[in-house]
Design a protein around this motif. Structure first.
Motif, PDB file in Angstrom:
ATOM      1  N   PRO A 188      30.143 -44.881 -26.776  1.00  0.00           N
ATOM      2  CA  PRO A 188      31.348 -45.473 -26.177  1.00  0.00           C
ATOM      3  C   PRO A 188      32.618 -45.090 -26.931  1.00  0.00           C
ATOM      4  N   PHE A 227      29.477 -37.709 -24.912  1.00  0.00           N
ATOM      5  CA  PHE A 227      28.123 -37.969 -24.460  1.00  0.00           C
ATOM      6  C   PHE A 227      27.951 -39.448 -24.135  1.00  0.00           C
ATOM      7  N   SER A 228      26.965 -40.106 -24.699  1.00  0.00           N
ATOM      8  CA  SER A 228      26.705 -41.489 -24.300  1.00  0.00           C
ATOM      9  C   SER A 228      27.327 -42.525 -25.243  1.00  0.00           C
ATOM     10  N   GLU A 279      32.193 -47.784 -21.733  1.00  0.00           N
ATOM     11  CA  GLU A 279      32.180 -47.388 -20.325  1.00  0.00           C
ATOM     12  C   GLU A 279      33.134 -46.291 -20.092  1.00  0.00           C
TER      13      GLU A 279
END
Length: 131
Positions: A91, A88-89, A131
């Motif tokens: 890192p 998901f979000s 990222e």
């Protein structure tokens, strides 16, 4: 031991360094197989992930999968090995091999802008966060 419970990043750094040194030769062998075309993306849900066969040790956390990016025009590759894999979000932390000049420039820029999280390990090899 008690001290390390309050400083978990020290343990993570030690594990990461051991992981890099213990599995470096195995990762180089995998990169060579990617270069030769023996390993390719092979999962149905994504066009760049390769689930490694069982004969390989666990060199990439999160399912022993690697990311393979090819630039056929430049005859170059980028191979991603997950050290800490998040979904998901959140890192992830990765070891990345590349011989792609554009990726090298991008990674060198990341190393220069955030050296506390990203660094060059060897020629063509990077430790990247996020990222």
């Amino acid at each position: 031991m008690f001290y390390l419970t309050y400083k978990p990043w020290i343990v993570h750094e030690m594990i990461e360094k051991m992981d890099w040194h213990l599995f470096y030769q195995k990762r180089v062998a995998i990169v060579e197989q990617v270069k030769s075309g023996h390993l390719n993306p092979n999962v149905s849900w994504n066009n760049w992930v390769c689930k490694l066969p069982y004969e390989f040790p666990v060199v990439s956390n999160g399912g022993n999968e690697i990311g393979i990016s090819r630039n056929k025009e430049k005859n170059s590759i980028t191979v991603t090995f997950w050290v800490y894999r998040n979904f998901f979000s959140a890192p992830s932390t990765t070891f990345v091999f590349t011989d792609d000049k554009d990726d090298i420039a991008t990674f060198d820029e990341r190393v220069a802008s955030k050296p506390e999280n990203n660094w060059k390990l060897k020629d063509g090899w990077y430790r990247l966060f996020g990222e």
